[in-house]
Design a protein around this motif. Sequence first.
Motif, mmCIF file in Angstrom:
data_model
loop_
_atom_site.group_PDB
_atom_site.id
_atom_site.type_symbol
_atom_site.label_atom_id
_atom_site.label_comp_id
_atom_site.label_asym_id
_atom_site.label_seq_id
_atom_site.Cartn_x
_atom_site.Cartn_y
_atom_site.Cartn_z
ATOM 1 N N GLN A 259 0.826 -1.211 0.000
ATOM 2 C CA GLN A 259 0.000 0.000 0.000
ATOM 3 C C GLN A 259 0.860 1.260 0.000
ATOM 4 O OE1 GLN A 259 -2.678 -0.554 3.337
ATOM 5 N NE2 GLN A 259 -4.172 -1.630 2.080
ATOM 6 N N ASP A 276 -7.577 -15.147 9.798
ATOM 7 C CA ASP A 276 -8.600 -14.193 9.355
ATOM 8 C C ASP A 276 -8.981 -13.267 10.506
ATOM 9 O OD1 ASP A 276 -10.406 -12.975 7.701
ATOM 10 O OD2 ASP A 276 -11.978 -14.463 7.984
ATOM 11 N N ASP A 278 -10.420 -9.043 11.513
ATOM 12 C CA ASP A 278 -11.301 -8.011 10.974
ATOM 13 C C ASP A 278 -10.580 -7.033 10.056
ATOM 14 O OD1 ASP A 278 -13.488 -9.081 12.230
ATOM 15 O OD2 ASP A 278 -13.415 -7.730 13.951
ATOM 16 N N TRP A 279 -9.324 -6.699 10.384
ATOM 17 C CA TRP A 279 -8.613 -5.712 9.560
ATOM 18 C C TRP A 279 -8.447 -6.199 8.127
ATOM 19 C CZ3 TRP A 279 -4.107 -6.542 6.868
ATOM 20 C CH2 TRP A 279 -3.309 -7.638 7.240
ATOM 21 N N LYS A 281 -10.582 -7.574 6.304
ATOM 22 C CA LYS A 281 -11.807 -7.365 5.527
ATOM 23 C C LYS A 281 -11.951 -5.920 5.067
ATOM 24 C CE LYS A 281 -13.985 -10.839 8.485
ATOM 25 N NZ LYS A 281 -14.974 -11.074 9.565
ATOM 26 N N ILE A 282 -11.173 -5.009 5.648
ATOM 27 C CA ILE A 282 -11.353 -3.597 5.323
ATOM 28 C C ILE A 282 -10.176 -3.024 4.542
ATOM 29 C CG2 ILE A 282 -12.868 -3.174 7.297
ATOM 30 C CD1 ILE A 282 -10.482 -1.927 8.749
ATOM 31 N N THR A 283 -9.232 -3.884 4.131
ATOM 32 C CA THR A 283 -8.187 -3.417 3.230
ATOM 33 C C THR A 283 -8.807 -3.192 1.852
ATOM 34 O OG1 THR A 283 -7.589 -5.708 2.682
ATOM 35 C CG2 THR A 283 -6.358 -4.644 4.454
ATOM 36 N N SER A 284 -8.072 -2.545 0.980
ATOM 37 C CA SER A 284 -8.584 -2.298 -0.369
ATOM 38 C C SER A 284 -7.623 -2.919 -1.388
ATOM 39 C CB SER A 284 -8.714 -0.795 -0.629
ATOM 40 O OG SER A 284 -9.253 -0.566 -1.904
ATOM 41 N N PRO A 286 -10.351 -6.196 -0.050
ATOM 42 C CA PRO A 286 -10.326 -7.114 1.104
ATOM 43 C C PRO A 286 -9.382 -8.284 0.832
ATOM 44 C CG PRO A 286 -12.571 -6.491 0.582
ATOM 45 C CD PRO A 286 -11.721 -5.982 -0.547
ATOM 46 N N ARG A 328 -11.410 -13.329 -1.279
ATOM 47 C CA ARG A 328 -11.985 -12.000 -1.333
ATOM 48 C C ARG A 328 -11.505 -11.343 -2.631
ATOM 49 N NH1 ARG A 328 -10.743 -11.974 4.791
ATOM 50 N NH2 ARG A 328 -12.711 -12.720 5.648
ATOM 51 N N SER A 330 -8.148 -10.089 -3.353
ATOM 52 C CA SER A 330 -6.719 -9.792 -3.455
ATOM 53 C C SER A 330 -5.956 -10.695 -4.418
ATOM 54 C CB SER A 330 -6.080 -9.860 -2.064
ATOM 55 O OG SER A 330 -6.180 -11.157 -1.518
#
Length: 331
Positions: A259, A276, A278-279, A281-284, A286, A328, A330
Amino acid sequence: MVSIKDVAKKAQVSTATVSHVINETRFVAEETKQKVYMAMKDLNYQPNRIARSLRSRKSNTIGLLVPLVAEDTSNFFFMSIANGIEKVLKENGYNLILSNSNEDEVTEKNQIRVFNTQLIDGLVIAPVNGEDSAYKKELTGDYPVVYIDRHPSGIEGDMVLVDNLRGAYEAVRALLNKGYERIGFITGTLGITTSDERLKGYKQALEEKAIPVRKEFIKEGPATFEQGYQLAKELHEAEVSALFVANNVMTMGAVSYLQEHEVKIPEEIGIIGYDDYDWMKITSPPLSVVRQPAFEIGKVAVEQLLKRINGSKEKYTEVMLDSELVQRGSF
């Protein structure tokens, strides 16, 4: 201080009856039990649990020894295991004592010695490494043991493990099926069975597709954010097309590098991480990951331990749980 004699006097029973109610050593009529319980409550009498345990040789307490490291997000993995253990223990009237080996063999040995003196009924342990020296000599306590997550060599015992080889194999195969061939592998220190198995899975997937295993694409280092960042940098500069990061905190470091340098995921590089949280799931986009059944590990391990505590003489069991590839955006 309130004594057992005070309880007996208030309940209008003998001290022997109060003792039998507290220690469950003889049948006592339900009506009499309730009188004793009410007297204990009214007088705020607390039985001496240590003395009671020494008499019965049963403490209703289980030990859990795991390798927590301050900077490693795998702590969430082991805490999820602890949650699974505690749920079953509460349902069965047991308590849990958590201890930390800090991923250090000397500390682990010392913690086992402490457990040997604490009159625990059983121990669940995630070993520091795959060697057996810390167990044959140290586990001298009169209690059953269940090993989790890592397989200690040369040890016979109940074990609850995750199929790490299969999890890594399926992740790398998924990358290959998407057309990625120059796949880099980032791992924490090898010599721990989980890390070794994930490397085997990586190699197996490549060999199955007749793609050479390139040593320069395999990067090993301490399981830290900084190492994940640095090794991702080295592999990106080596022009890999994808990364499989077999350690969660190193996954965080690798994503940070990509990033920060505006490397487009998955257009310029694909990536799959491990575990797995929570963080991820919120990357761009996911993050795709290999998810381990942490809660289930704890649940299955303590269920087997309770069987042993209750006298089971069945053969040692090795339960192998499946991981899951969560796709997801990636790769």
